[in-house]
Design a protein around this motif. Structure first.
Motif, PDB file in Angstrom:
ATOM      1  N   GLN A 143     -45.350  97.692  98.881  1.00  0.00           N
ATOM      2  CA  GLN A 143     -45.371  98.886  98.109  1.00  0.00           C
ATOM      3  C   GLN A 143     -46.173  98.925  96.671  1.00  0.00           C
ATOM      4  N   LYS A 144     -46.228  97.851  96.330  1.00  0.00           N
ATOM      5  CA  LYS A 144     -46.684  97.437  94.819  1.00  0.00           C
ATOM      6  C   LYS A 144     -48.353  97.680  94.586  1.00  0.00           C
ATOM      7  N   THR A 145     -48.836  98.914  95.360  1.00  0.00           N
ATOM      8  CA  THR A 145     -50.284  98.812  95.180  1.00  0.00           C
ATOM      9  C   THR A 145     -50.737 100.012  94.366  1.00  0.00           C
ATOM     10  N   CYS A 164     -42.158  89.924  98.612  1.00  0.00           N
ATOM     11  CA  CYS A 164     -43.009  89.506  97.500  1.00  0.00           C
ATOM     12  C   CYS A 164     -42.557  89.438  96.299  1.00  0.00           C
ATOM     13  N   ASP A 165     -42.438  90.791  95.736  1.00  0.00           N
ATOM     14  CA  ASP A 165     -41.790  90.926  94.291  1.00  0.00           C
ATOM     15  C   ASP A 165     -40.463  90.634  94.350  1.00  0.00           C
ATOM     16  N   GLY A 166     -40.300  89.340  93.462  1.00  0.00           N
ATOM     17  CA  GLY A 166     -38.889  88.862  93.318  1.00  0.00           C
ATOM     18  C   GLY A 166     -38.715  87.913  93.939  1.00  0.00           C
ATOM     19  N   ALA A 197     -48.532  91.536  89.547  1.00  0.00           N
ATOM     20  CA  ALA A 197     -49.342  92.516  89.063  1.00  0.00           C
ATOM     21  C   ALA A 197     -50.097  92.019  87.870  1.00  0.00           C
ATOM     22  N   LEU A 198     -51.478  91.820  87.777  1.00  0.00           N
ATOM     23  CA  LEU A 198     -51.942  90.985  86.784  1.00  0.00           C
ATOM     24  C   LEU A 198     -52.977  92.004  86.077  1.00  0.00           C
ATOM     25  N   PHE A 199     -52.297  92.743  85.115  1.00  0.00           N
ATOM     26  CA  PHE A 199     -53.014  93.513  84.106  1.00  0.00           C
ATOM     27  C   PHE A 199     -53.624  92.970  82.869  1.00  0.00           C
ATOM     28  N   GLY A 247     -43.001  72.899  79.889  1.00  0.00           N
ATOM     29  CA  GLY A 247     -42.762  74.082  80.568  1.00  0.00           C
ATOM     30  C   GLY A 247     -44.323  74.554  81.636  1.00  0.00           C
ATOM     31  N   THR A 248     -43.975  74.838  82.816  1.00  0.00           N
ATOM     32  CA  THR A 248     -45.108  74.947  83.758  1.00  0.00           C
ATOM     33  C   THR A 248     -45.501  76.284  84.411  1.00  0.00           C
ATOM     34  N   GLY A 249     -44.887  77.537  83.520  1.00  0.00           N
ATOM     35  CA  GLY A 249     -45.122  78.649  83.854  1.00  0.00           C
ATOM     36  C   GLY A 249     -46.547  79.112  83.771  1.00  0.00           C
ATOM     37  N   VAL A 281     -48.166  97.115  79.570  1.00  0.00           N
ATOM     38  CA  VAL A 281     -48.346  96.785  81.207  1.00  0.00           C
ATOM     39  C   VAL A 281     -47.816  95.222  81.003  1.00  0.00           C
ATOM     40  N   ASN A 282     -47.411  94.715  82.633  1.00  0.00           N
ATOM     41  CA  ASN A 282     -46.982  93.374  82.796  1.00  0.00           C
ATOM     42  C   ASN A 282     -47.679  92.371  81.985  1.00  0.00           C
ATOM     43  N   PRO A 283     -46.980  91.417  81.328  1.00  0.00           N
ATOM     44  CA  PRO A 283     -47.613  90.511  80.487  1.00  0.00           C
ATOM     45  C   PRO A 283     -48.173  89.389  81.023  1.00  0.00           C
ATOM     46  N   LEU A 306     -46.698  67.037  82.037  1.00  0.00           N
ATOM     47  CA  LEU A 306     -46.176  68.068  82.000  1.00  0.00           C
ATOM     48  C   LEU A 306     -44.361  67.788  82.188  1.00  0.00           C
ATOM     49  N   LEU A 307     -43.787  68.421  81.383  1.00  0.00           N
ATOM     50  CA  LEU A 307     -42.330  68.448  81.295  1.00  0.00           C
ATOM     51  C   LEU A 307     -41.823  69.698  81.876  1.00  0.00           C
ATOM     52  N   GLU A 308     -40.908  69.659  82.813  1.00  0.00           N
ATOM     53  CA  GLU A 308     -40.384  70.852  83.501  1.00  0.00           C
ATOM     54  C   GLU A 308     -38.878  70.504  83.527  1.00  0.00           C
ATOM     55  N   ARG A 309     -38.149  71.601  82.956  1.00  0.00           N
ATOM     56  CA  ARG A 309     -36.612  71.465  83.236  1.00  0.00           C
ATOM     57  C   ARG A 309     -36.200  71.603  84.772  1.00  0.00           C
ATOM     58  N   GLY A 310     -36.781  72.508  85.490  1.00  0.00           N
ATOM     59  CA  GLY A 310     -36.328  72.889  86.886  1.00  0.00           C
ATOM     60  C   GLY A 310     -37.129  71.903  87.791  1.00  0.00           C
ATOM     61  N   ASP A 311     -36.799  72.073  88.992  1.00  0.00           N
ATOM     62  CA  ASP A 311     -37.504  71.393  90.186  1.00  0.00           C
ATOM     63  C   ASP A 311     -38.565  72.225  91.012  1.00  0.00           C
ATOM     64  N   LYS A 321     -43.192  81.975  89.954  1.00  0.00           N
ATOM     65  CA  LYS A 321     -42.915  81.991  91.397  1.00  0.00           C
ATOM     66  C   LYS A 321     -42.229  83.036  91.997  1.00  0.00           C
ATOM     67  N   PHE A 322     -41.678  83.960  91.405  1.00  0.00           N
ATOM     68  CA  PHE A 322     -40.968  85.244  91.543  1.00  0.00           C
ATOM     69  C   PHE A 322     -41.466  86.599  91.150  1.00  0.00           C
ATOM     70  N   TYR A 323     -42.689  86.302  90.439  1.00  0.00           N
ATOM     71  CA  TYR A 323     -43.205  87.519  89.916  1.00  0.00           C
ATOM     72  C   TYR A 323     -43.862  88.468  90.981  1.00  0.00           C
ATOM     73  N   ILE A 379     -37.887  83.082  75.106  1.00  0.00           N
ATOM     74  CA  ILE A 379     -36.517  82.907  74.933  1.00  0.00           C
ATOM     75  C   ILE A 379     -36.417  81.115  74.509  1.00  0.00           C
ATOM     76  N   ASN A 380     -36.628  80.529  75.474  1.00  0.00           N
ATOM     77  CA  ASN A 380     -36.225  78.935  75.416  1.00  0.00           C
ATOM     78  C   ASN A 380     -37.099  78.378  74.513  1.00  0.00           C
ATOM     79  N   SER A 381     -38.453  78.924  74.448  1.00  0.00           N
ATOM     80  CA  SER A 381     -39.196  78.148  73.349  1.00  0.00           C
ATOM     81  C   SER A 381     -38.775  78.161  72.003  1.00  0.00           C
ATOM     82  N   GLY A 386     -43.590  76.246  88.173  1.00  0.00           N
ATOM     83  CA  GLY A 386     -44.591  77.430  88.110  1.00  0.00           C
ATOM     84  C   GLY A 386     -43.832  78.730  87.246  1.00  0.00           C
ATOM     85  N   GLY A 387     -42.307  78.064  86.849  1.00  0.00           N
ATOM     86  CA  GLY A 387     -41.900  79.142  86.164  1.00  0.00           C
ATOM     87  C   GLY A 387     -41.469  80.660  86.799  1.00  0.00           C
ATOM     88  N   ASN A 388     -41.527  81.587  85.997  1.00  0.00           N
ATOM     89  CA  ASN A 388     -41.051  82.795  86.504  1.00  0.00           C
ATOM     90  C   ASN A 388     -42.331  83.438  87.310  1.00  0.00           C
TER      91      ASN A 388
HETATM   92  C1  LIG Z   1     -38.916  89.231  89.309  1.00  0.00           C
HETATM   93  C2  LIG Z   1     -39.970  89.058  88.305  1.00  0.00           C
HETATM   94  C3  LIG Z   1     -41.175  89.972  88.619  1.00  0.00           C
HETATM   95  C4  LIG Z   1     -42.027  89.728  87.605  1.00  0.00           C
HETATM   96  N1  LIG Z   1     -43.274  90.540  88.193  1.00  0.00           N
HETATM   97  C5  LIG Z   1     -44.326  90.320  87.253  1.00  0.00           C
HETATM   98  C6  LIG Z   1     -45.634  91.129  87.425  1.00  0.00           C
HETATM   99  O1  LIG Z   1     -45.748  91.730  88.562  1.00  0.00           O
HETATM  100  N2  LIG Z   1     -46.446  91.118  86.590  1.00  0.00           N
HETATM  101  C7  LIG Z   1     -46.550  90.472  85.448  1.00  0.00           C
HETATM  102  O2  LIG Z   1     -47.427  90.193  84.594  1.00  0.00           O
HETATM  103  N3  LIG Z   1     -45.317  89.662  84.857  1.00  0.00           N
HETATM  104  C8  LIG Z   1     -44.131  89.739  85.819  1.00  0.00           C
HETATM  105  N4  LIG Z   1     -43.145  89.263  85.504  1.00  0.00           N
HETATM  106  C9  LIG Z   1     -43.260  88.230  84.271  1.00  0.00           C
HETATM  107  C10 LIG Z   1     -43.981  87.115  84.428  1.00  0.00           C
HETATM  108  O3  LIG Z   1     -43.497  86.121  85.281  1.00  0.00           O
HETATM  109  C11 LIG Z   1     -43.596  86.138  83.225  1.00  0.00           C
HETATM  110  O4  LIG Z   1     -44.265  87.063  82.081  1.00  0.00           O
HETATM  111  C12 LIG Z   1     -44.223  84.997  83.035  1.00  0.00           C
HETATM  112  O5  LIG Z   1     -43.930  84.021  83.825  1.00  0.00           O
HETATM  113  C13 LIG Z   1     -44.222  84.167  81.709  1.00  0.00           C
HETATM  114  O6  LIG Z   1     -44.619  83.176  81.514  1.00  0.00           O
HETATM  115  P1  LIG Z   1     -44.406  82.038  80.332  1.00  0.00           P
HETATM  116  O7  LIG Z   1     -45.199  80.785  80.534  1.00  0.00           O
HETATM  117  O8  LIG Z   1     -43.993  82.529  78.986  1.00  0.00           O
HETATM  118  O9  LIG Z   1     -42.973  81.371  81.014  1.00  0.00           O
HETATM  119  P2  LIG Z   1     -42.340  81.112  82.275  1.00  0.00           P
HETATM  120  O10 LIG Z   1     -43.420  81.416  83.524  1.00  0.00           O
HETATM  121  O11 LIG Z   1     -40.833  81.406  82.484  1.00  0.00           O
HETATM  122  O12 LIG Z   1     -42.298  79.470  82.315  1.00  0.00           O
HETATM  123  C14 LIG Z   1     -41.572  78.913  81.379  1.00  0.00           C
HETATM  124  C15 LIG Z   1     -41.161  77.487  81.938  1.00  0.00           C
HETATM  125  O13 LIG Z   1     -40.528  76.359  81.072  1.00  0.00           O
HETATM  126  C16 LIG Z   1     -39.675  75.833  81.644  1.00  0.00           C
HETATM  127  N5  LIG Z   1     -38.445  75.528  80.452  1.00  0.00           N
HETATM  128  C17 LIG Z   1     -37.872  76.268  79.837  1.00  0.00           C
HETATM  129  N6  LIG Z   1     -37.232  75.616  78.967  1.00  0.00           N
HETATM  130  C18 LIG Z   1     -37.672  74.374  79.112  1.00  0.00           C
HETATM  131  C19 LIG Z   1     -37.272  73.201  78.303  1.00  0.00           C
HETATM  132  N7  LIG Z   1     -36.445  73.072  77.271  1.00  0.00           N
HETATM  133  N8  LIG Z   1     -37.922  71.944  78.888  1.00  0.00           N
HETATM  134  C20 LIG Z   1     -38.496  71.841  79.796  1.00  0.00           C
HETATM  135  N9  LIG Z   1     -38.934  72.779  80.483  1.00  0.00           N
HETATM  136  C21 LIG Z   1     -38.387  74.135  80.103  1.00  0.00           C
HETATM  137  C22 LIG Z   1     -38.941  76.583  82.356  1.00  0.00           C
HETATM  138  O14 LIG Z   1     -38.253  76.228  83.516  1.00  0.00           O
HETATM  139  C23 LIG Z   1     -40.175  77.437  83.252  1.00  0.00           C
HETATM  140  O15 LIG Z   1     -40.865  76.479  84.265  1.00  0.00           O
HETATM  141  C24 LIG Z   1     -42.139  89.080  86.513  1.00  0.00           C
HETATM  142  C25 LIG Z   1     -40.897  88.119  86.202  1.00  0.00           C
HETATM  143  C26 LIG Z   1     -39.893  88.346  87.321  1.00  0.00           C
HETATM  144  C27 LIG Z   1     -38.815  87.308  86.948  1.00  0.00           C
END
Ligand SMILES: Cc1cc2nc3c(=O)[nH]c(=O)nc-3n(C[C@H](O)[C@H](O)[C@H](O)COP(=O)(O)OP(=O)(O)OC[C@H]3O[C@@H](n4cnc5c(N)ncnc54)[C@H](O)[C@@H]3O)c2cc1C
Ligand code: SF4
Length: 523
Positions: free
Chosen positions: A323-325, A200-202, A91-93, A13-15, A501-503, A34-39, A86-88, A273-275, A82-84
């Motif tokens: 808007q997110k200021t 930006c957000d999303g 907001a880094l609290f 996972g690369t988030g 606050v955001n995680p 690094l092993l990442e299920r997505g591209d 990429k879309f977040y 959830i996936n872990s 980059g996991g989620n």
């Molecule tokens: C729209 C949106 C807005 C957000 N805004 C904010 C914000 O403003 N501030 C904030 O603090 N947080 C925000 N978040 C939440 C934040 O993105 C997450 O808290 C954070 O990315 C979680 O990190 P993580 O490492 O736990 O998981 P993730 O970032 O989700 O990374 C997990 C990675 O593991 C990979 N993976 C999953 N299963 C497997 C498998 N079996 N094998 C290989 N790879 C796997 C996934 O593809 C993913 O790349 C937002 C989220 C979203 C969706």
């Protein structure tokens, strides 16, 4: 196993967690995979188009899970490098200092962490630097404290947000600038990487100016010759040796082909959830309830925050682009008339009519979706949900994820909404309409209904909690599995309680902290 498939460290996972850890370990010279299920998220014009992103869900996983009643559940989550992040909304609290201790809520107890704020503080500072956080220290009344300033100045409010800020301040509140991870240089717009746009957000950032885990961590880590990545590589199972104390095989599926890898240290960071699902899928004779699960806590205590999106409609338009200021934490721990925590008030990215059509809110009489979007201020409210062992990730007979969740601790959130309603009715700063400018507050669920429903797993955490007692936690205070010697978890699953606050910054800071422990071990 071939030598080419043996590594010092494998990170799955690369988030926020896995990407940040890769960055920390990369300079060690150790062989890291690094092993990442997505591209990689493709860079294309659709990145900034609300129809493909918000209506068609182009970049979201198509995977289906189930809810506790066996009904299909389409999780709104993203599998990519980059996991989620990429879309977040970046907001880094930091969590509040008090969030690390036990806190009494109206709905029950938010348990203490095995580490204190002071333990994590240096890593928060390091993470803020790595993720280019802009902010102004000390403005937030619940600020947990830090000796150094933010690495970059706060992102300025646009006029409508400044007006709202001034109205809140006039009401005796302490509005503050959201700490934001974007590469914006407001003094030098010609060379600023970030162009301060409305998508930006999303959305993924087309110009790579959002501080996401790919841009800030994975790409720099891969510049080291000792670090490599396999994308479209979904890890399906971890196997332990005969004693059960060591993970010896990481088994993955690459487009239907099964491959095996091994490493001295294996780090799981697939998102909470996936872990949990991966550890449960890795059950064996030695680990009959799932890997690292002698405590029977893996998958349990799922949290995701109590979140609402609320649109405040005004007679005057809201021309804000970014808007997110602005944010409010005055009610984080309670108020004069309520002794329990309520939560955090902030904003989502500015809605447009197309985005609203994806989960149409009740339309105010005399308004269209487009008009509502033009006149709305779009709030994001977060309250803490509490760790209930029955709110959990499990697997069905086919190995599919089942997510069970019963909301809890809701009264504080309802009171937070009521506070915001009352604050909005007291707005006076509109030069044209005074306090009559505000027309009402509408629930805008990004999906359907009043609150973000189960599919909204953006803030998922808590499913593989860390703690000092192996009977009540799966990970030790360094996020190593109690039951195994070479297995770590660094995504959001380690949280024993979630704050409001955001995680992401806490996940990043913790990944750096664990990174130091792993480096000590490798050396
Ligand atoms: C729209 C949106 C807005 C957000 N805004 C904010 C914000 O403003 N501030 C904030 O603090 N947080 C925000 N978040 C939440 C934040 O993105 C997450 O808290 C954070 O990315 C979680 O990190 P993580 O490492 O736990 O998981 P993730 O970032 O989700 O990374 C997990 C990675 O593991 C990979 N993976 C999953 N299963 C497997 C498998 N079996 N094998 C290989 N790879 C796997 C996934 O593809 C993913 O790349 C937002 C989220 C979203 C969706
Ligand atoms: S606001 Fe900046 S960081 Fe966000 S998407 Fe636009 S250019 Fe990228």
């Amino acid at each position: 196993m071939e030598a080419s498939r043996q590594y010092d460290v494998i990170i799955i996972g690369t988030g926020a967690g896995g990407g940040t850890l890769a960055y920390k370990l990369a300079p060690s010279g150790k062989r890291i995979l690094l092993l990442e299920r997505g591209d990689y998220v493709p860079r294309e014009k659709d990145n900034w188009d609300s129809r493909p992103v918000n209506v068609e869900g182009k970049y979201q996983t198509k995977e289906m899970w189930r809810d506790k009643d066996g009904k299909d559940l389409h999780p709104h989550t993203n599998y990519n490098v980059g996991g989620n992040t990429k879309f977040y909304g970046s907001a880094l609290f930091r969590l509040r200092k008090e969030d690390f201790g036990e806190i009494k809520h109206a709905g029950g107890i938010s348990p203490a962490w095995p580490i204190t704020y002071e333990d994590l503080e240096p890593y928060y500072t390091e993470a803020e630097s790595l993720y280019h956080v802009h902010g102004l220290r000390g403005e937030d009344p619940t600020d947990p404290g830090c000796r150094s300033p933010y690495p970059y100045p706060a992102v300025s409010h646009e006029p409508r947000m400044q007006q709202l800020n001034d109205d809140f301040a006039r009401q005796g509140l302490k509005p503050f600038h959201v700490p934001l991870g974007i590469m914006l240089d407001e003094n030098n717009s010609r060379t600023s990487k970030c162009i301060r746009c409305n998508t930006c957000d999303g959305y993924p950032c087309l110009v790579n100016a959002k501080s996401d885990a790919q841009v800030c961590c994975v790409d720099p880590a891969l510049a080291h010759p000792n670090v490599s990545i396999l994308t479209n590589a979904q890890v399906v199972r971890l196997e332990a040796n005969g004693s059960g104390r060591e993970v010896t095989k990481v088994i993955l599926d690459r487009g239907g082909v099964v491959e095996e890898y091994s490493a001295n240290v294996v780090v799981v960071s697939c998102g909470a959830i996936n872990s949990a699902a991966l550890l449960l899928r890795s059950a064996s004779d030695r680990h009959p309830r799932g890997l690292a699960n002698s405590s029977d806590t893996v998958g349990r205590h799922y949290m995701g925050h109590v979140n609402s999106v609320l649109m405040a409609i005004s007679k005057c338009p809201n021309p804000t682009v970014f808007q997110k200021t602005l944010a409010l934490n005055d009610f984080y721990f309670g108020s004069k008339d309520w002794d329990f925590p309520m939560g955090h008030i902030s904003f989502v990215g500015k809605f447009d009519g197309v985005t609203l059509s994806a989960g149409a809110p009740p339309i105010a009489p005399g308004w269209t979706l487009d008009l509502m979007a033009k006149h709305s201020i779009d709030f994001w409210l977060t309250s803490e949900d509490l760790p209930d062992p029955d709110n959990r990730v499990a697997l069905d007979r086919d190995g599919k994820i089942v997510l069970s969740y019963k909301p809890n601790n809701e009264e504080g959130h309802q009171r937070l909404i009521a506070k915001l309603k009352s604050l909005m009715q007291q707005q006076t700063r509109c030069p044209e309409h005074g306090h009559e400018c505000h027309q009402g507050l509408f629930a805008r669920n990004l999906f359907v209904g009043q609150r973000i429903p189960l599919a909204g797993v953006a803030h998922q955490n808590g499913t593989i909690r860390f703690g000092n007692d192996p009977k009540t936690s799966a990970l030790d205070a360094n996020c190593k599995a109690h039951d195994l010697d070479n297995l770590y978890v660094v995504d959001g699953s380690f949280f024993p309680s979630s704050g409001a606050v955001n995680p992401a910054l806490t996940i990043m800071a913790n990944a750096l902290r664990v990174g130091y422990r792993i480096l000590e071990r490798l050396q």
